[in-house]
Design a protein around this motif. Structure first.
Motif, PDB file in Angstrom:
ATOM      1  N   LEU A   1       0.797  -1.227   0.000  1.00 56.06           N
ATOM      2  CA  LEU A   1       0.000   0.000   0.000  1.00 56.06           C
ATOM      3  C   LEU A   1       0.833   1.282   0.000  1.00 56.06           C
ATOM      4  O   LEU A   1       0.479   2.219  -0.725  1.00 56.06           O
ATOM      5  CB  LEU A   1      -1.021  -0.024   1.133  1.00 56.06           C
TER       6      LEU A   1
ATOM      7  N   ARG B   1       0.486   4.084  -2.929  1.00 61.65           N
ATOM      8  CA  ARG B   1       0.231   5.500  -2.617  1.00 61.65           C
ATOM      9  C   ARG B   1       1.253   6.386  -3.319  1.00 61.65           C
ATOM     10  O   ARG B   1       0.910   7.420  -3.889  1.00 61.65           O
ATOM     11  CB  ARG B   1       0.256   5.748  -1.119  1.00 61.65           C
TER      12      ARG B   1
ATOM     13  N   ASP C   1      -5.541   9.059  -0.402  1.00 60.14           N
ATOM     14  CA  ASP C   1      -5.502   8.353   0.875  1.00 60.14           C
ATOM     15  C   ASP C   1      -6.799   7.594   1.120  1.00 60.14           C
ATOM     16  O   ASP C   1      -6.786   6.466   1.634  1.00 60.14           O
ATOM     17  CB  ASP C   1      -5.215   9.320   2.021  1.00 60.14           C
ATOM     18  N   THR C   2      -7.924   8.185   0.703  1.00 65.42           N
ATOM     19  CA  THR C   2      -9.213   7.496   0.842  1.00 65.42           C
ATOM     20  C   THR C   2      -9.241   6.228  -0.012  1.00 65.42           C
ATOM     21  O   THR C   2      -9.693   5.169   0.454  1.00 65.42           O
ATOM     22  CB  THR C   2     -10.361   8.437   0.434  1.00 65.42           C
TER      23      THR C   2
ATOM     24  N   VAL D   1      -6.624   4.444  -1.080  1.00 67.11           N
ATOM     25  CA  VAL D   1      -5.672   3.469  -0.520  1.00 67.11           C
ATOM     26  C   VAL D   1      -6.255   2.840   0.747  1.00 67.11           C
ATOM     27  O   VAL D   1      -6.169   1.628   0.936  1.00 67.11           O
ATOM     28  CB  VAL D   1      -4.293   4.124  -0.254  1.00 67.11           C
ATOM     29  N   ASP D   2      -6.874   3.668   1.584  1.00 67.98           N
ATOM     30  CA  ASP D   2      -7.499   3.120   2.809  1.00 67.98           C
ATOM     31  C   ASP D   2      -8.601   2.120   2.472  1.00 67.98           C
ATOM     32  O   ASP D   2      -8.811   1.159   3.178  1.00 67.98           O
ATOM     33  CB  ASP D   2      -8.047   4.242   3.687  1.00 67.98           C
TER      34      ASP D   2
ATOM     35  N   ARG E   1      -7.288  -1.374   2.126  1.00 68.64           N
ATOM     36  CA  ARG E   1      -6.711  -1.994   3.335  1.00 68.64           C
ATOM     37  C   ARG E   1      -7.590  -3.130   3.855  1.00 68.64           C
ATOM     38  O   ARG E   1      -8.792  -3.029   3.911  1.00 68.64           O
ATOM     39  CB  ARG E   1      -6.581  -0.922   4.426  1.00 68.64           C
TER      40      ARG E   1
END
Length: 150
Positions: free
Chosen positions: A34, A38, A142-143, A145-146, A149
């Motif tokens: 991740l 990013r 970031d949203t 990539v999150d 997760r």
């Protein structure tokens, strides 16, 4: 003369992709995945800080070719289509490995996740050419990539 210029241009796009593909494979051959994803996704949003790095491509020649020549130029369309297909194949393989390691969610297929990442990076590359709220772009990345997760 236009034919020669067109040939040089398309050869440059192919070479650009070959270099980018090698960079992409190297970047994704890491664990955890991740942070590497990013980094790849944020590149277009960080051109201001990367502009002085001679080794870093400035913008996306494949994306620019898409915007300028596709679909009216069949050969350019083939080059772009192949590049996007390779991007999703490479990202899919990396996501598949990360799913197996428990780093990435298995709620959706790695193919669909890779396709989403293609849309994000190409969309961001295009939008960044017109000016960009860097903090909003990074928050969006970031949203995404999150969301991958596990």
């Amino acid at each position: 003369m236009v034919t020669r210029q067109r040939r040089f241009y398309l050869d440059a796009v192919r070479l650009y992709w070959e270099v980018y593909e090698r960079h992409l494979k190297t970047a994704l051959d890491t664990a955890p995945l991740l942070p590497a994803l990013r980094e790849i996704l944020t590149h277009p949003a960080r051109l201001d800080e990367l502009i002085s790095d001679v080794g870093v491509p400035q913008g996306c020649l494949v994306g620019n070719t898409t915007a300028e020549l596709v679909p009216q130029d069949a050969e350019a369309t083939e080059v772009v289509t192949r590049s996007y297909r390779r991007f999703t194949e490479i990202i899919t393989d990396a996501l598949r490995r990360a799913q197996a390691a428990g780093e990435v969610t298995a709620n959706s297929s790695p193919e669909a996740q890779a396709q989403l990442l293609l849309y994000i990076v190409q969309g961001l590359s295009l939008v960044s050419r017109a000016g960009l709220d860097q903090s909003a772009a990074l928050a969006a990345i970031d949203t995404a990539v999150d969301g991958l997760r596990a």
